[in-house]
Design a protein around this motif. Structure first.
Motif, PDB file in Angstrom:
ATOM      1  N   ARG A 184       0.958  -1.352  -0.167  1.00  0.00           N
ATOM      2  CA  ARG A 184       0.031   0.007  -0.023  1.00  0.00           C
ATOM      3  C   ARG A 184       0.828   1.106   0.064  1.00  0.00           C
ATOM      4  O   ARG A 184       0.648   2.151  -0.643  1.00  0.00           O
ATOM      5  CB  ARG A 184      -1.105  -0.140   1.145  1.00  0.00           C
ATOM      6  CG  ARG A 184      -2.005  -0.865   1.028  1.00  0.00           C
ATOM      7  CD  ARG A 184      -2.926  -0.791   2.297  1.00  0.00           C
ATOM      8  NE  ARG A 184      -3.415   0.548   2.552  1.00  0.00           N
ATOM      9  CZ  ARG A 184      -4.039   0.788   3.758  1.00  0.00           C
ATOM     10  NH1 ARG A 184      -3.901   0.046   4.675  1.00  0.00           N
ATOM     11  NH2 ARG A 184      -4.249   2.034   3.889  1.00  0.00           N
ATOM     12  N   ALA A 185       2.029   1.157   0.894  1.00  0.00           N
ATOM     13  CA  ALA A 185       2.864   2.407   0.650  1.00  0.00           C
ATOM     14  C   ALA A 185       3.647   2.614  -0.635  1.00  0.00           C
ATOM     15  O   ALA A 185       3.526   3.668  -0.980  1.00  0.00           O
ATOM     16  CB  ALA A 185       3.953   1.969   1.916  1.00  0.00           C
ATOM     17  N   GLY A 186       3.906   1.431  -1.195  1.00  0.00           N
ATOM     18  CA  GLY A 186       4.727   1.475  -2.453  1.00  0.00           C
ATOM     19  C   GLY A 186       3.668   2.028  -3.469  1.00  0.00           C
ATOM     20  O   GLY A 186       4.081   3.090  -4.276  1.00  0.00           O
ATOM     21  N   GLU A 187       2.345   1.802  -3.293  1.00  0.00           N
ATOM     22  CA  GLU A 187       1.223   2.210  -4.509  1.00  0.00           C
ATOM     23  C   GLU A 187       1.315   3.809  -4.129  1.00  0.00           C
ATOM     24  O   GLU A 187       1.108   4.461  -5.037  1.00  0.00           O
ATOM     25  CB  GLU A 187       0.101   1.503  -4.286  1.00  0.00           C
ATOM     26  CG  GLU A 187      -1.147   1.881  -5.056  1.00  0.00           C
ATOM     27  CD  GLU A 187      -2.446   1.418  -4.759  1.00  0.00           C
ATOM     28  OE1 GLU A 187      -3.403   1.588  -5.299  1.00  0.00           O
ATOM     29  OE2 GLU A 187      -2.415   0.531  -4.036  1.00  0.00           O
ATOM     30  N   LEU A 202       2.545  10.136   4.289  1.00  0.00           N
ATOM     31  CA  LEU A 202       2.443   8.656   4.228  1.00  0.00           C
ATOM     32  C   LEU A 202       1.398   8.109   5.252  1.00  0.00           C
ATOM     33  O   LEU A 202       0.580   7.153   5.235  1.00  0.00           O
ATOM     34  CB  LEU A 202       3.841   7.940   4.250  1.00  0.00           C
ATOM     35  CG  LEU A 202       3.812   6.453   3.524  1.00  0.00           C
ATOM     36  CD1 LEU A 202       3.150   6.474   2.203  1.00  0.00           C
ATOM     37  CD2 LEU A 202       5.288   6.145   3.615  1.00  0.00           C
ATOM     38  N   SER A 203       1.795   8.524   6.619  1.00  0.00           N
ATOM     39  CA  SER A 203       1.305   7.885   7.896  1.00  0.00           C
ATOM     40  C   SER A 203      -0.277   8.232   7.686  1.00  0.00           C
ATOM     41  O   SER A 203      -0.954   7.446   8.103  1.00  0.00           O
ATOM     42  CB  SER A 203       1.913   8.709   8.908  1.00  0.00           C
ATOM     43  OG  SER A 203       1.217   8.241  10.219  1.00  0.00           O
ATOM     44  N   LEU A 215       9.334  -0.102   8.743  1.00  0.00           N
ATOM     45  CA  LEU A 215       9.685  -1.269   9.251  1.00  0.00           C
ATOM     46  C   LEU A 215       9.129  -2.282   8.214  1.00  0.00           C
ATOM     47  O   LEU A 215       9.787  -3.280   7.469  1.00  0.00           O
ATOM     48  CB  LEU A 215       9.010  -1.610  10.669  1.00  0.00           C
ATOM     49  CG  LEU A 215       9.409  -3.307  10.994  1.00  0.00           C
ATOM     50  CD1 LEU A 215      10.821  -3.478  11.090  1.00  0.00           C
ATOM     51  CD2 LEU A 215       8.814  -3.344  12.208  1.00  0.00           C
ATOM     52  N   CYS A 216       7.771  -2.096   7.698  1.00  0.00           N
ATOM     53  CA  CYS A 216       7.270  -3.046   6.818  1.00  0.00           C
ATOM     54  C   CYS A 216       7.680  -3.021   5.537  1.00  0.00           C
ATOM     55  O   CYS A 216       7.948  -3.945   4.828  1.00  0.00           O
ATOM     56  CB  CYS A 216       5.811  -2.887   6.656  1.00  0.00           C
ATOM     57  SG  CYS A 216       4.751  -2.910   8.116  1.00  0.00           S
ATOM     58  N   MET A 217       8.354  -1.762   4.790  1.00  0.00           N
ATOM     59  CA  MET A 217       8.904  -1.589   3.684  1.00  0.00           C
ATOM     60  C   MET A 217      10.288  -2.224   3.714  1.00  0.00           C
ATOM     61  O   MET A 217      10.638  -2.979   2.692  1.00  0.00           O
ATOM     62  CB  MET A 217       8.828  -0.449   3.224  1.00  0.00           C
ATOM     63  CG  MET A 217       7.618   0.321   2.990  1.00  0.00           C
ATOM     64  SD  MET A 217       7.587   1.800   1.833  1.00  0.00           S
ATOM     65  CE  MET A 217       8.202   1.104   0.333  1.00  0.00           C
ATOM     66  N   LYS A 218      10.893  -2.154   5.000  1.00  0.00           N
ATOM     67  CA  LYS A 218      12.276  -2.685   4.982  1.00  0.00           C
ATOM     68  C   LYS A 218      12.065  -4.423   4.882  1.00  0.00           C
ATOM     69  O   LYS A 218      13.175  -4.697   4.260  1.00  0.00           O
ATOM     70  CB  LYS A 218      12.838  -2.244   6.283  1.00  0.00           C
ATOM     71  CG  LYS A 218      14.363  -2.460   6.550  1.00  0.00           C
ATOM     72  CD  LYS A 218      15.072  -1.372   5.635  1.00  0.00           C
ATOM     73  CE  LYS A 218      16.727  -1.599   5.864  1.00  0.00           C
ATOM     74  NZ  LYS A 218      17.376  -0.819   4.770  1.00  0.00           N
ATOM     75  N   TYR A 228      12.709   3.748  -1.464  1.00  0.00           N
ATOM     76  CA  TYR A 228      11.830   3.267  -2.816  1.00  0.00           C
ATOM     77  C   TYR A 228      11.617   4.490  -3.442  1.00  0.00           C
ATOM     78  O   TYR A 228      11.506   4.466  -4.574  1.00  0.00           O
ATOM     79  CB  TYR A 228      10.619   2.716  -1.822  1.00  0.00           C
ATOM     80  CG  TYR A 228       9.636   2.056  -2.779  1.00  0.00           C
ATOM     81  CD1 TYR A 228       9.867   0.443  -2.783  1.00  0.00           C
ATOM     82  CD2 TYR A 228       8.926   2.900  -3.623  1.00  0.00           C
ATOM     83  CE1 TYR A 228       8.795  -0.138  -3.722  1.00  0.00           C
ATOM     84  CE2 TYR A 228       7.704   2.135  -4.174  1.00  0.00           C
ATOM     85  CZ  TYR A 228       7.913   0.680  -4.461  1.00  0.00           C
ATOM     86  OH  TYR A 228       6.878   0.155  -5.339  1.00  0.00           O
ATOM     87  N   LEU A 229      11.146   5.369  -2.874  1.00  0.00           N
ATOM     88  CA  LEU A 229      10.522   6.952  -3.671  1.00  0.00           C
ATOM     89  C   LEU A 229      11.732   7.303  -4.576  1.00  0.00           C
ATOM     90  O   LEU A 229      11.366   7.474  -5.835  1.00  0.00           O
ATOM     91  CB  LEU A 229      10.089   8.005  -2.729  1.00  0.00           C
ATOM     92  CG  LEU A 229       9.794   9.182  -3.386  1.00  0.00           C
ATOM     93  CD1 LEU A 229       8.300   9.108  -4.193  1.00  0.00           C
ATOM     94  CD2 LEU A 229       9.395  10.203  -2.291  1.00  0.00           C
TER      95      LEU A 229
END
Length: 284
Positions: A184-187, A202-203, A215-218, A228-229
């Motif tokens: 979801r963050a990547g999207e 983002l939050s 933490l989830c993206m890591k 990522y961005l």
């Protein structure tokens, strides 16, 4: 649950069918190097994969891992017919219980390195003979004896149909919470890459604490949201450098970079050369 990061997509290797009489056993094997998809049409296979039982009854399937040993836990009680299909992937994969990173290292190409997607395949489940998955299995088996280029291509396409059917046949597929948050963050980052994005934005969009999102993206992509961005913005800049005649400064702005020197540093670090050299390489 198996998680495959694509591209590359899982690819077909080989297939066949077998019938065991009462008392028949499946071969004991270790580290065969390919995923073994077993589809039972009658009877039941009683297997064990490194201590974990895997009983596959009629109308069901099970997938054995390429990196573990498996053995017969119990001989067949009745005549058992099943199809087997070997497939593998050159990309990143793991089982949801492994806890390993899902990120696949980028390839050295001028095009997108970050635009990956996930495939989630349950380890076991129902496989209706008349459903999409059952139809794909039968069609793959019918093509097994043909070795033409078209038949090999068709088998690869049918494998994608089969895996897609297994992923979605039970409705919305399950996935680990941290993978769901990371994707979801990547999207969000891909959709808003041209804007000035903060951790607070983002939050607020995902309704999670910034530290948890990071933490989830890591865990999932082996990079922070900012990394990522930045990578995604660089990929957009590469496309514009190759396909447009826009000045490099303008491309930096369109890709979401607010500082031209920072863009040049990020680009050189990612591509191994500055933007003007990259453009010359692909615009001879």
């Amino acid at each position: 649950m198996f998680h495959f990061v694509s591209p590359p997509l899982p690819h077909y290797v080989s297939c066949g069918e077998d019938t065991y009489p009462p008392g028949g056993t499946h071969p004991d094997r270790s580290g065969i190097g390919v995923f073994d998809l077993l589809v039972v049409t009658s009877g039941c296979l009683y297997l064990e994969e490194e201590g974990s039982p895997l009983h596959i009854a009629s109308g069901h399937y099970g997938i054995l891992r390429p990196d573990r040993s498996h053995r017969t836990a119990e001989p067949c009680r009745t005549e058992t017919h099943f199809y087997w299909l070997h497939f593998h992937t050159l990309g990143s994969w793991n089982a949801s219980s492994d806890g390993a990173s899902y990120w696949a290292e980028p390839e050295d190409t001028p095009y997108a390195r970050i635009e990956k997607f996930s495939i989630y395949i349950p380890r076991t489940g129902k496989l209706e003979p008349t459903g999409p998955a059952g139809s794909a299995v039968r069609r793959i088996m019918l093509l097994n004896a043909e070795q033409s280029a078209k038949a090999r291509w068709d088998r690869q396409i049918l494998l994608q149909d089969l895996l897609s059917a297994l992923q979605y046949q039970g409705g919305e597929y399950a996935e680990s919470p941290h993978v769901r948050v990371a994707e979801r963050a990547g999207e969000f980052l891909r959709r808003h890459y041209k804007e000035h994005i903060s951790y607070q934005m983002l939050s607020e969009s995902l309704h999670f604490h910034p530290n948890y999102i990071s933490l989830c993206m890591k865990k999932t992509f082996d990079c922070t949201p900012l990394e990522y961005l930045t990578r995604y913005r660089i990929e957009q800049a590469k496309r514009m450098l190759i396909h447009t005649d826009e000045p490099i400064g303008r491309i930096a702005e369109l890709a979401g970079f607010r500082s031209f020197p920072y863009f040049v540093r990020c680009f050189a670090r990612n591509a191994g050369q500055p933007p003007n050299s990259f453009r010359k390489l692909f615009r001879k």
